[in-house]
Scaffold this motif. Structure first.
Motif, short mmCIF file in Angstrom:
data_model
loop_
_atom_site.label_atom_id
_atom_site.label_comp_id
_atom_site.label_asym_id
_atom_site.label_seq_id
_atom_site.Cartn_x
_atom_site.Cartn_y
_atom_site.Cartn_z
N GLU A 169 -14.46 73.68 50.78
CA GLU A 169 -14.45 73.92 52.23
C GLU A 169 -13.15 74.62 52.60
N TYR A 170 -13.30 75.78 53.25
CA TYR A 170 -12.11 76.55 53.64
C TYR A 170 -11.46 75.90 54.85
N ARG A 171 -10.18 75.64 54.77
CA ARG A 171 -9.45 75.01 55.87
C ARG A 171 -8.79 76.04 56.79
N GLY A 172 -8.69 77.27 56.29
CA GLY A 172 -7.97 78.29 57.04
C GLY A 172 -6.55 78.41 56.55
N LYS A 173 -5.75 79.11 57.34
CA LYS A 173 -4.35 79.27 56.97
C LYS A 173 -3.56 78.08 57.53
N ILE A 174 -2.92 77.35 56.63
CA ILE A 174 -2.17 76.15 57.00
C ILE A 174 -0.69 76.40 56.76
N SER A 175 0.12 76.01 57.70
CA SER A 175 1.57 76.17 57.57
C SER A 175 2.11 75.21 56.52
N ALA A 176 2.87 75.75 55.59
CA ALA A 176 3.50 74.95 54.54
C ALA A 176 5.00 75.15 54.60
N GLU A 191 -0.10 69.66 48.00
CA GLU A 191 -0.21 68.20 48.11
C GLU A 191 0.31 67.71 49.45
N SER A 192 1.53 68.14 49.83
CA SER A 192 2.14 67.63 51.07
C SER A 192 1.40 68.11 52.32
N SER A 193 0.71 69.26 52.21
CA SER A 193 -0.05 69.79 53.35
C SER A 193 -1.52 69.38 53.30
N GLY A 194 -1.87 68.55 52.32
CA GLY A 194 -3.26 68.15 52.17
C GLY A 194 -3.65 67.03 53.10
N LEU A 195 -4.92 66.64 53.04
CA LEU A 195 -5.45 65.55 53.85
C LEU A 195 -5.60 64.31 52.99
N PRO A 196 -5.26 63.14 53.51
CA PRO A 196 -5.40 61.91 52.72
C PRO A 196 -6.82 61.73 52.21
N GLU A 254 -10.35 42.27 50.04
CA GLU A 254 -9.37 41.20 50.03
C GLU A 254 -8.49 41.23 51.29
N ASN A 255 -8.89 42.07 52.26
CA ASN A 255 -8.13 42.23 53.50
C ASN A 255 -6.69 42.65 53.25
N ILE A 256 -6.53 43.54 52.29
CA ILE A 256 -5.20 44.06 51.94
C ILE A 256 -5.16 45.54 52.27
N ALA A 257 -4.19 45.94 53.08
CA ALA A 257 -4.05 47.37 53.39
C ALA A 257 -3.64 48.12 52.14
N TYR A 258 -4.18 49.33 51.98
CA TYR A 258 -3.91 50.10 50.76
C TYR A 258 -3.67 51.55 51.11
N TRP A 259 -2.84 52.18 50.31
CA TRP A 259 -2.52 53.57 50.57
C TRP A 259 -3.64 54.52 50.16
N GLU A 260 -3.64 55.72 50.75
CA GLU A 260 -4.58 56.77 50.38
C GLU A 260 -3.84 57.85 49.60
N ILE A 261 -4.58 58.56 48.78
CA ILE A 261 -3.96 59.56 47.92
C ILE A 261 -4.16 60.96 48.48
N ARG A 262 -3.14 61.78 48.32
CA ARG A 262 -3.24 63.22 48.59
C ARG A 262 -3.10 63.92 47.24
N ILE A 263 -3.96 64.91 47.00
CA ILE A 263 -3.92 65.66 45.75
C ILE A 263 -3.85 67.15 46.07
N GLY A 264 -2.91 67.85 45.42
CA GLY A 264 -2.79 69.28 45.62
C GLY A 264 -2.74 70.03 44.31
N ILE A 265 -3.40 71.21 44.26
CA ILE A 265 -3.44 72.01 43.02
C ILE A 265 -3.17 73.47 43.38
N HIS A 266 -2.35 74.11 42.55
CA HIS A 266 -2.15 75.56 42.67
C HIS A 266 -2.07 76.14 41.26
N SER A 267 -2.58 77.37 41.11
CA SER A 267 -2.60 78.04 39.82
C SER A 267 -1.75 79.30 39.87
#
Length: 401
Positions: free
Chosen positions: A379-386, A354-359, A312-325
Protein backbone atom coordinates in the motif's frame (compact mmCIF):
# COMPACT_ATOMS: atom_id res chain seq x y z
CA UNK A 1 87.70 -71.01 41.66
CA UNK A 2 89.67 -72.11 44.70
CA UNK A 3 92.65 -73.47 42.71
CA UNK A 4 95.14 -71.53 40.62
CA UNK A 5 94.80 -72.05 36.89
CA UNK A 6 98.43 -73.21 36.64
CA UNK A 7 97.65 -76.02 39.10
CA UNK A 8 94.90 -77.43 36.90
CA UNK A 9 95.70 -79.97 34.27
CA UNK A 10 94.94 -79.37 30.64
CA UNK A 11 91.59 -81.19 30.76
CA UNK A 12 90.35 -79.18 33.71
CA UNK A 13 91.45 -75.94 32.02
CA UNK A 14 89.56 -76.92 28.90
CA UNK A 15 86.38 -77.64 30.89
CA UNK A 16 86.69 -74.36 32.76
CA UNK A 17 87.18 -72.45 29.50
CA UNK A 18 84.16 -74.14 27.96
CA UNK A 19 82.04 -73.35 31.01
CA UNK A 20 83.08 -69.68 30.97
CA UNK A 21 82.45 -69.47 27.24
CA UNK A 22 79.02 -71.02 27.65
CA UNK A 23 78.16 -68.55 30.41
CA UNK A 24 79.38 -65.64 28.28
CA UNK A 25 77.34 -66.86 25.33
CA UNK A 26 74.26 -67.31 27.51
CA UNK A 27 74.71 -63.80 28.91
CA UNK A 28 75.18 -62.41 25.40
CA UNK A 29 71.96 -64.11 24.27
CA UNK A 30 70.05 -62.67 27.21
CA UNK A 31 71.42 -59.17 26.56
CA UNK A 32 70.45 -59.49 22.90
CA UNK A 33 66.98 -60.52 24.03
CA UNK A 34 66.79 -57.39 26.22
CA UNK A 35 67.70 -55.29 23.18
CA UNK A 36 65.00 -57.00 21.13
CA UNK A 37 62.41 -56.28 23.81
CA UNK A 38 63.61 -52.66 23.95
CA UNK A 39 63.23 -52.32 20.18
CA UNK A 40 59.72 -53.80 20.32
CA UNK A 41 58.42 -51.60 23.16
CA UNK A 42 59.88 -48.45 21.64
CA UNK A 43 57.85 -48.97 18.47
CA UNK A 44 54.69 -47.92 20.28
CA UNK A 45 53.57 -45.13 22.59
CA UNK A 46 50.58 -47.05 23.91
CA UNK A 47 51.18 -48.17 27.51
CA UNK A 48 48.96 -51.24 27.26
CA UNK A 49 50.80 -52.41 24.15
CA UNK A 50 54.17 -51.84 25.86
CA UNK A 51 53.17 -53.99 28.83
CA UNK A 52 51.73 -56.67 26.54
CA UNK A 53 55.04 -56.96 24.66
CA UNK A 54 57.02 -57.16 27.91
CA UNK A 55 54.76 -59.89 29.28
CA UNK A 56 55.12 -61.87 26.04
CA UNK A 57 58.88 -61.53 25.46
CA UNK A 58 60.34 -61.32 28.98
CA UNK A 59 60.20 -65.15 29.20
CA UNK A 60 63.27 -65.15 26.98
CA UNK A 61 65.16 -63.35 29.74
CA UNK A 62 64.02 -64.88 33.02
CA UNK A 63 62.28 -68.02 34.19
CA UNK A 64 59.13 -66.91 35.99
CA UNK A 65 55.58 -67.99 36.73
CA UNK A 66 54.39 -64.50 37.54
CA UNK A 67 55.23 -61.12 36.03
CA UNK A 68 53.54 -57.84 36.91
CA UNK A 69 54.12 -54.09 36.73
CA UNK A 70 53.04 -51.71 39.49
CA UNK A 71 52.73 -48.06 38.49
CA UNK A 72 52.26 -44.96 40.62
CA UNK A 73 50.24 -43.34 37.83
CA UNK A 74 47.49 -45.99 38.12
CA UNK A 75 48.07 -46.86 41.82
CA UNK A 76 47.62 -50.52 40.88
CA UNK A 77 49.49 -53.51 39.50
CA UNK A 78 48.95 -55.01 36.06
CA UNK A 79 49.59 -58.74 35.76
CA UNK A 80 51.49 -59.49 32.56
CA UNK A 81 51.93 -63.24 33.06
CA UNK A 82 50.37 -65.83 35.37
CA UNK A 83 47.33 -65.65 37.65
CA UNK A 84 46.31 -62.15 38.63
CA UNK A 85 47.11 -61.05 42.17
CA UNK A 86 45.26 -57.85 43.13
CA UNK A 87 47.66 -55.32 44.64
CA UNK A 88 46.64 -51.90 45.94
CA UNK A 89 49.82 -49.80 45.99
CA UNK A 90 48.39 -47.36 48.50
CA UNK A 91 47.63 -50.23 50.93
CA UNK A 92 51.04 -51.96 50.75
CA UNK A 93 52.68 -52.68 54.12
CA UNK A 94 55.60 -50.41 54.98
CA UNK A 95 58.15 -53.23 54.83
CA UNK A 96 56.89 -54.95 51.70
CA UNK A 97 59.51 -55.52 48.96
CA UNK A 98 57.54 -53.40 46.49
CA UNK A 99 57.40 -50.51 48.97
CA UNK A 100 61.12 -50.91 49.71
CA UNK A 101 61.89 -50.76 45.98
CA UNK A 102 59.77 -47.60 45.72
CA UNK A 103 61.52 -45.84 48.59
CA UNK A 104 65.12 -47.08 48.34
CA UNK A 105 65.19 -47.28 44.53
CA UNK A 106 67.10 -50.56 44.97
CA UNK A 107 66.19 -53.94 43.42
CA UNK A 108 64.88 -56.54 45.88
CA UNK A 109 66.04 -60.16 45.53
CA UNK A 110 63.95 -62.58 47.60
CA UNK A 111 65.07 -66.19 47.73
CA UNK A 112 62.44 -67.61 50.10
CA UNK A 113 59.32 -65.47 50.49
CA UNK A 114 57.35 -65.60 53.71
CA UNK A 115 53.58 -65.74 54.07
CA UNK A 116 53.40 -61.98 54.72
CA UNK A 117 54.94 -61.06 51.39
CA UNK A 118 52.50 -59.66 48.82
CA UNK A 119 53.38 -62.26 46.17
CA UNK A 120 53.28 -64.98 48.86
CA UNK A 121 52.47 -67.95 46.57
CA UNK A 122 55.91 -67.53 44.99
CA UNK A 123 59.07 -68.41 46.93
CA UNK A 124 61.58 -66.57 44.72
CA UNK A 125 60.98 -62.98 43.68
CA UNK A 126 62.76 -60.11 41.95
CA UNK A 127 61.32 -56.63 42.50
CA UNK A 128 63.02 -53.95 40.39
CA UNK A 129 62.16 -50.22 40.53
CA UNK A 130 61.24 -48.51 37.28
CA UNK A 131 63.10 -45.21 37.39
CA UNK A 132 63.34 -42.40 34.86
CA UNK A 133 64.87 -38.94 35.25
CA UNK A 134 65.25 -39.38 39.00
CA UNK A 135 61.62 -40.39 39.51
CA UNK A 136 60.37 -43.86 40.45
CA UNK A 137 57.49 -44.71 38.13
CA UNK A 138 56.76 -48.10 39.68
CA UNK A 139 58.23 -51.62 39.80
CA UNK A 140 58.44 -54.69 37.59
CA UNK A 141 58.05 -57.92 39.51
CA UNK A 142 59.15 -61.47 38.62
CA UNK A 143 58.32 -64.52 40.75
CA UNK A 144 58.46 -68.32 40.70
CA UNK A 145 57.46 -71.05 43.14
CA UNK A 146 60.99 -72.55 43.11
CA UNK A 147 63.00 -71.49 46.16
CA UNK A 148 66.33 -69.71 45.57
CA UNK A 149 65.68 -69.72 41.83
CA UNK A 150 67.19 -66.30 41.02
CA UNK A 151 70.83 -65.22 40.95
CA UNK A 152 72.58 -61.86 40.88
CA UNK A 153 72.93 -62.31 37.15
CA UNK A 154 69.14 -62.67 36.87
CA UNK A 155 68.85 -59.49 38.88
CA UNK A 156 71.17 -57.65 36.47
CA UNK A 157 69.22 -58.88 33.43
CA UNK A 158 65.98 -57.78 35.05
CA UNK A 159 67.54 -54.41 35.80
CA UNK A 160 68.53 -53.96 32.13
CA UNK A 161 64.95 -54.72 31.11
CA UNK A 162 63.64 -52.31 33.76
CA UNK A 163 65.80 -49.49 32.31
CA UNK A 164 64.30 -50.01 28.87
CA UNK A 165 60.76 -50.35 30.22
CA UNK A 166 61.13 -47.17 32.32
CA UNK A 167 62.12 -45.20 29.24
CA UNK A 168 59.20 -46.59 27.22
CA UNK A 169 56.69 -45.85 30.01
CA UNK A 170 57.99 -42.29 30.38
CA UNK A 171 57.65 -41.75 26.60
CA UNK A 172 54.12 -43.18 26.67
CA UNK A 173 53.13 -40.93 29.58
CA UNK A 174 54.59 -37.88 27.82
CA UNK A 175 52.73 -38.79 24.65
CA UNK A 176 49.50 -39.16 26.64
CA UNK A 177 50.10 -35.81 28.31
CA UNK A 178 50.83 -34.15 24.95
CA UNK A 179 47.61 -35.61 23.56
CA UNK A 180 45.72 -34.31 26.59
CA UNK A 181 47.18 -30.84 26.10
CA UNK A 182 46.36 -30.93 22.41
CA UNK A 183 42.81 -31.99 23.27
CA UNK A 184 42.52 -29.09 25.72
CA UNK A 185 43.91 -26.69 23.14
CA UNK A 186 41.52 -28.03 20.54
CA UNK A 187 38.60 -27.63 22.96
CA UNK A 188 39.65 -24.05 23.73
CA UNK A 189 40.07 -23.35 20.01
CA UNK A 190 36.58 -24.72 19.41
CA UNK A 191 35.21 -22.44 22.14
CA UNK A 192 36.97 -19.39 20.69
CA UNK A 193 35.77 -20.30 17.19
CA UNK A 194 32.20 -20.60 18.45
CA UNK A 195 32.47 -17.25 20.22
CA UNK A 196 33.85 -15.70 17.04
CA UNK A 197 31.02 -17.20 14.99
CA UNK A 198 28.53 -15.72 17.45
CA UNK A 199 29.98 -12.30 16.63
CA UNK A 200 30.83 -12.62 12.94
CA UNK A 201 29.56 -14.40 9.81
CA UNK A 202 31.37 -17.66 8.99
CA UNK A 203 33.23 -16.27 5.96
CA UNK A 204 34.31 -13.16 7.86
CA UNK A 205 35.45 -15.20 10.88
CA UNK A 206 37.57 -17.45 8.63
CA UNK A 207 39.16 -14.44 6.94
CA UNK A 208 39.94 -12.90 10.33
CA UNK A 209 41.52 -16.14 11.61
CA UNK A 210 43.56 -16.68 8.44
CA UNK A 211 44.71 -13.11 7.78
CA UNK A 212 44.38 -11.39 11.14
CA UNK A 213 42.19 -8.73 9.56
CA UNK A 214 39.14 -8.31 7.33
CA UNK A 215 39.13 -6.17 4.22
CA UNK A 216 35.96 -4.02 3.94
CA UNK A 217 33.71 -4.96 1.02
CA UNK A 218 31.39 -2.83 -1.10
CA UNK A 219 27.98 -4.31 -1.99
CA UNK A 220 25.96 -2.86 -4.88
CA UNK A 221 22.61 -3.68 -3.34
CA UNK A 222 21.50 -5.27 -0.06
CA UNK A 223 18.42 -4.85 2.11
CA UNK A 224 18.80 -3.45 5.63
CA UNK A 225 16.03 -4.07 8.17
CA UNK A 226 15.41 -2.24 11.45
CA UNK A 227 12.88 -3.00 14.16
CA UNK A 228 11.85 -0.87 17.13
CA UNK A 229 9.22 -1.13 19.89
CA UNK A 230 6.64 1.65 20.26
CA UNK A 231 6.11 2.84 23.87
CA UNK A 232 9.07 0.74 25.00
CA UNK A 233 10.34 3.32 27.50
CA UNK A 234 6.96 3.89 29.15
CA UNK A 235 6.07 0.19 29.41
CA UNK A 236 9.54 -0.88 30.55
CA UNK A 237 9.18 1.38 33.60
CA UNK A 238 6.38 -0.91 34.81
CA UNK A 239 8.61 -4.00 34.60
CA UNK A 240 11.40 -5.20 36.86
CA UNK A 241 14.89 -5.25 35.29
CA UNK A 242 14.76 -9.07 35.16
CA UNK A 243 11.34 -9.07 33.46
CA UNK A 244 12.52 -6.49 30.93
CA UNK A 245 15.69 -8.39 30.02
CA UNK A 246 13.82 -11.71 29.84
CA UNK A 247 11.18 -10.25 27.50
CA UNK A 248 13.75 -8.66 25.19
CA UNK A 249 15.71 -11.90 25.15
CA UNK A 250 12.55 -13.84 24.29
CA UNK A 251 11.75 -11.55 21.36
CA UNK A 252 15.28 -11.15 20.00
CA UNK A 253 16.00 -14.88 20.29
CA UNK A 254 13.02 -15.49 18.02
CA UNK A 255 14.28 -12.81 15.63
CA UNK A 256 17.65 -14.59 15.55
CA UNK A 257 15.97 -17.82 14.46
CA UNK A 258 14.16 -15.95 11.70
CA UNK A 259 17.51 -14.53 10.53
CA UNK A 260 18.91 -18.05 10.24
CA UNK A 261 15.83 -19.22 8.34
CA UNK A 262 16.21 -16.55 5.64
CA UNK A 263 20.04 -16.47 5.58
CA UNK A 264 20.13 -12.93 6.90
CA UNK A 265 22.88 -11.41 9.01
CA UNK A 266 22.10 -10.01 12.43
CA UNK A 267 24.25 -6.92 12.93
CA UNK A 268 23.43 -5.51 16.35
CA UNK A 269 20.86 -4.70 19.00
CA UNK A 270 20.77 -1.31 20.70
CA UNK A 271 18.27 -1.17 23.54
CA UNK A 272 14.98 -2.23 21.98
CA UNK A 273 16.22 -1.76 18.40
CA UNK A 274 17.23 -4.75 16.23
CA UNK A 275 19.30 -4.34 13.04
CA UNK A 276 19.96 -6.94 10.36
CA UNK A 277 20.62 -7.21 6.63
CA UNK A 278 19.96 -9.56 3.73
CA UNK A 279 22.50 -10.10 0.94
CA UNK A 280 25.65 -10.02 3.11
CA UNK A 281 28.26 -11.35 3.45
CA UNK A 282 27.19 -13.58 0.55
CA UNK A 283 25.34 -11.56 -2.12
CA UNK A 284 21.95 -12.92 -3.18
CA UNK A 285 19.49 -11.57 -5.79
CA UNK A 286 16.54 -12.31 -3.47
CA UNK A 287 17.79 -10.11 -0.60
CA UNK A 288 14.78 -7.74 -0.64
CA UNK A 289 12.23 -10.56 -0.72
CA UNK A 290 14.13 -12.43 2.04
CA UNK A 291 14.00 -9.30 4.20
CA UNK A 292 10.25 -8.91 3.63
CA UNK A 293 9.58 -12.58 4.44
CA UNK A 294 11.57 -12.21 7.66
CA UNK A 295 9.68 -9.02 8.51
CA UNK A 296 6.31 -10.74 7.97
CA UNK A 297 7.27 -13.56 10.36
CA UNK A 298 8.47 -11.08 12.98
CA UNK A 299 5.28 -9.06 12.55
CA UNK A 300 3.12 -12.16 13.02
CA UNK A 301 5.13 -13.25 16.09
CA UNK A 302 4.81 -9.86 17.78
CA UNK A 303 1.06 -9.73 17.08
CA UNK A 304 0.63 -13.16 18.69
CA UNK A 305 2.73 -12.05 21.67
CA UNK A 306 0.58 -8.94 22.07
CA UNK A 307 -2.60 -11.06 22.14
CA UNK A 308 -1.11 -13.36 24.77
CA UNK A 309 -0.27 -10.40 26.98
CA UNK A 310 -3.74 -8.90 26.44
CA UNK A 311 -5.32 -12.09 27.80
CA UNK A 312 -3.27 -11.51 30.95
CA UNK A 313 -4.32 -7.84 31.07
CA UNK A 314 -0.73 -6.77 30.52
CA UNK A 315 0.03 -3.79 28.29
CA UNK A 316 2.51 -4.67 25.55
CA UNK A 317 4.53 -2.74 23.05
CA UNK A 318 3.96 -2.75 19.28
CA UNK A 319 6.70 -3.22 16.73
CA UNK A 320 7.73 -0.93 13.88
CA UNK A 321 9.67 -2.50 11.01
CA UNK A 322 11.50 -0.61 8.28
CA UNK A 323 13.38 -1.88 5.20
CA UNK A 324 15.45 -0.11 2.56
CA UNK A 325 17.57 -1.55 -0.25
CA UNK A 326 20.75 -0.04 -1.67
CA UNK A 327 24.56 -0.05 -1.66
CA UNK A 328 26.59 -0.42 1.55
CA UNK A 329 30.14 -0.92 2.79
CA UNK A 330 30.60 -3.85 5.20
CA UNK A 331 33.55 -4.76 7.40
CA UNK A 332 34.87 -5.59 10.87
CA UNK A 333 35.69 -2.93 13.45
CA UNK A 334 37.66 -3.33 16.68
CA UNK A 335 40.73 -5.40 17.51
CA UNK A 336 39.59 -6.92 20.81
CA UNK A 337 35.82 -6.96 20.69
CA UNK A 338 35.09 -7.56 17.03
CA UNK A 339 31.89 -6.34 15.41
CA UNK A 340 30.67 -6.88 11.87
CA UNK A 341 28.97 -3.69 10.74
CA UNK A 342 27.70 -1.83 7.67
CA UNK A 343 27.94 1.82 6.63
CA UNK A 344 26.39 4.08 4.05
CA UNK A 345 23.30 6.13 3.31
CA UNK A 346 21.33 2.91 2.85
CA UNK A 347 21.64 2.25 6.59
CA UNK A 348 20.41 5.74 7.44
CA UNK A 349 17.45 5.47 5.08
CA UNK A 350 16.50 2.03 6.47
CA UNK A 351 16.53 3.53 9.96
CA UNK A 352 14.22 6.31 8.77
CA UNK A 353 11.85 3.71 7.25
CA UNK A 354 11.51 2.22 10.72
CA UNK A 355 11.19 5.49 12.68
CA UNK A 356 8.69 6.88 10.14
CA UNK A 357 6.69 3.66 10.02
CA UNK A 358 3.37 2.79 11.60
CA UNK A 359 3.19 0.56 14.70
CA UNK A 360 2.46 -3.05 13.82
CA UNK A 361 3.37 -2.51 10.15
CA UNK A 362 6.24 -3.10 7.74
CA UNK A 363 7.33 0.15 6.13
CA UNK A 364 9.53 -0.11 3.02
CA UNK A 365 11.22 2.37 0.71
CA UNK A 366 10.54 2.84 -2.99
CA UNK A 367 13.82 1.01 -3.79
CA UNK A 368 12.69 -2.06 -1.84
CA UNK A 369 9.18 -1.82 -3.28
CA UNK A 370 10.56 -2.02 -6.83
CA UNK A 371 12.34 -5.26 -5.92
CA UNK A 372 9.33 -7.00 -4.28
CA UNK A 373 6.30 -5.51 -6.09
CA UNK A 374 5.79 -8.66 -8.16
CA UNK A 375 5.56 -10.82 -5.05
CA UNK A 376 3.92 -8.64 -2.40
CA UNK A 377 0.77 -6.58 -2.05
CA UNK A 378 1.90 -3.14 -0.90
CA UNK A 379 0.00 0.00 0.00
CA UNK A 380 1.48 3.31 -1.10
CA UNK A 381 1.60 5.82 1.75
CA UNK A 382 2.76 8.74 -0.35
CA UNK A 383 5.69 10.98 0.36
CA UNK A 384 6.45 10.96 4.08
CA UNK A 385 8.82 13.38 5.78
CA UNK A 386 11.84 11.64 7.28
CA UNK A 387 14.34 13.24 9.64
CA UNK A 388 17.31 14.70 7.73
CA UNK A 389 16.12 12.94 4.55
CA UNK A 390 13.24 15.14 3.38
CA UNK A 391 10.17 13.54 1.87
CA UNK A 392 10.50 9.88 0.83
CA UNK A 393 8.12 7.53 -0.96
CA UNK A 394 7.01 4.86 1.51
CA UNK A 395 4.95 1.67 1.24
CA UNK A 396 3.33 -0.72 3.73
CA UNK A 397 3.66 -4.42 3.02
CA UNK A 398 0.23 -5.99 3.48
CA UNK A 399 0.78 -9.61 2.46
CA UNK A 400 2.22 -11.92 -0.16
CA UNK A 401 0.58 -12.22 -3.56
Amino acid sequence: MGERLEDLDREELLLTARRLLAEAQALSIRISAVNEVATAINRTLDLNEILRVVGKQAKWLLDFEHCSVCLHSTNACTTLFGPHIPIDIAALPEGSPINKAFKTRQPQLIQEAGATVILYPYASQIIIPLESEGKVLGTINFATTKPRAYTQEDLRIGYLLALQLSSAIRNAERFKEINRLYAELDAEKHKSDQLLLNLLPVEIAEELKNNGKVEPLYYDCVSVLFTDFKDFTQLSEKMTPRELVDELDYCFSYFDRVMDKYSMEKLKTIGDSYMCAAGIPTPTPTHAFDAVLAALEIQQFMELRKRQKAQENIAYWEIRIGIHSGPILAGVIGNKKFAYDVWGDTVNTASRMESSGLPGNINISHATYELVRDFCDCEYRGKISAKNKGELDMYLVRNLK
